[in-house]
Enzyme design. Sequence first.
Site, short mmCIF file in Angstrom:
data_model
loop_
_atom_site.label_atom_id
_atom_site.label_comp_id
_atom_site.label_asym_id
_atom_site.label_seq_id
_atom_site.Cartn_x
_atom_site.Cartn_y
_atom_site.Cartn_z
N ARG A 82 0.86 -1.18 0.00
CA ARG A 82 0.00 0.00 0.00
C ARG A 82 0.90 1.24 0.00
NH1 ARG A 82 -3.20 3.09 4.57
NH2 ARG A 82 -4.21 4.56 3.17
N HIS A 126 -3.19 10.79 0.26
CA HIS A 126 -2.69 10.60 1.61
C HIS A 126 -2.19 11.96 2.11
CE1 HIS A 126 -1.23 7.31 4.50
NE2 HIS A 126 -1.09 8.47 5.13
N GLU A 171 -7.85 8.44 5.70
CA GLU A 171 -8.17 9.12 6.95
C GLU A 171 -8.74 10.53 6.79
OE1 GLU A 171 -5.07 6.76 9.88
OE2 GLU A 171 -4.62 8.83 9.35
N ASN A 293 -8.11 1.75 9.45
CA ASN A 293 -6.85 2.07 10.12
C ASN A 293 -7.10 2.09 11.61
OD1 ASN A 293 -6.03 2.51 7.49
ND2 ASN A 293 -5.48 4.66 7.78
N TYR A 295 -5.19 2.25 15.52
CA TYR A 295 -4.01 2.40 16.36
C TYR A 295 -4.32 2.25 17.85
CZ TYR A 295 -1.42 3.78 12.23
OH TYR A 295 -0.81 3.77 11.00
N GLU A 366 -4.08 0.01 7.96
CA GLU A 366 -2.96 0.47 8.77
C GLU A 366 -3.09 -0.07 10.18
OE1 GLU A 366 -1.98 4.65 8.99
OE2 GLU A 366 -2.42 4.96 6.87
#
Length: 457
Positions: A82, A126, A171, A293, A295, A366
């Site tokens: 990616r 991005h 995002e 994504n 985290y 991600e």
Amino acid sequence: MPTPPYEPLPAFPPGFLWGAAASAFQTEGAADTDGKGPSGWDAFAAAGRIRDGADASRGTGFHARYREDVALLAGLGADAFRFSVSWPRVVPGGRGPVNARGLDFYDRLVDELCRHGITPAPTLYHWDTPLPLDEAGGWLDRDTAERFAEYAAAVAARLADRVGMWMTLNEPAEVTLLGYALGEHAPGRRLLFDALPAAHHQLLAHGLAARALRAAGARRVGVAVSHSPVLAAGEGEADRAAAGLYDTLTNHLFSDPLLTGAYPDGAIASLMPGPVAEDLAVIAAPLDFYGVNYYHPMVVGAPKEGAPSGFGGVAVPGDLPFGLREYPGAERTGFGWPVVPEGLRELLLGLDARYGRRLPPVVVTENGCSYDDAAEDHRRIAFLDAHLRSLHRAIGDGVDVRGYFTWSLTDNIEWVEGAAQRFGLVHVDYATLERTPKASYRWYREVIAAQKGRAAS
């Protein structure tokens, strides 16, 4: 925390996609080559907004060293890479002529990936908006969405015959919150709730670009959306209301339009510009996959007497109707983010419950962590191991997850943090740009080999 030798991971489904990720601004460098124009992030960096003064125009030298990095991917046994296409490298002015020399670079990159049997998985946006568009209003201006669709069509016309999967945006929540509401990222606007049009125009850009991609013959079109479980800081009504509002603004504000064709509530829809109902029909066109994504979770409560709050280097003004809190009792990454692997399973189960059959197959686009240096790489291995186990449990619970991209292949310029935060499986010496695989690279290589070995047996 696991230590060597590591316990083998349970078997993932046959055909599960294993990959790693990167982005153009963070790695490419070569800011003045190929006829590339400046991005809003280039201007932000030039204004001294990168805290450690790292040279973002140099990045990790990926533009010159992409063959070396593709060889590292091949050494991992990765199925897919990616990466992102730099919009100002392809359309320097944001509108107008396409820069063929800029597209040539991605043509070479895609060919190199295909030569190694690695699926190219480009993201078209991005965060690096062409500077002329940023200066004209950026995502506050509806025209930016139209220009993005034109750019998407140009990239697909060149690459669609070899690209296996596409992501339109990365995002949009962070672009809206950090770039337009709080001013922490480019373009540095501090508009608070007046930033909401930036969310709508990014979503519209996704829909228009998805249409353009498919018209050019693109296969497997999706999007990469950040999601965090949101926990109330306390049991009181004020904390629960604050957490609910934050959850809406950072999660459902984006996933609801994409997957249901509606905003989470009428009050939000009324704040959006343009023919909202018509736009939502474009935004909600079916996706081939939904990129997530993840985290860490967020803990949110009512603001404390107007006092500002913050988390992970982001300051939240005290006059907003919510405040950010630290996650209690968790180990922390080098970025100060809490390590909560089970949050990934909870998030995926929550998406599955909220959207049901409207949720396309999921790809984790991600997931990763920053630690200060290679000496702490065992903590990265522990992080990835625990999150993959959490992901496996979510699949066992019935969530249709088709792939996983770790962030990131190499260390990179971590936006305003510069070179200080290292997410890579591969260490980058920023003085020489020399690459050195870390222990986590070797661990991930063994994970992929073991999974493929099981699938083949």
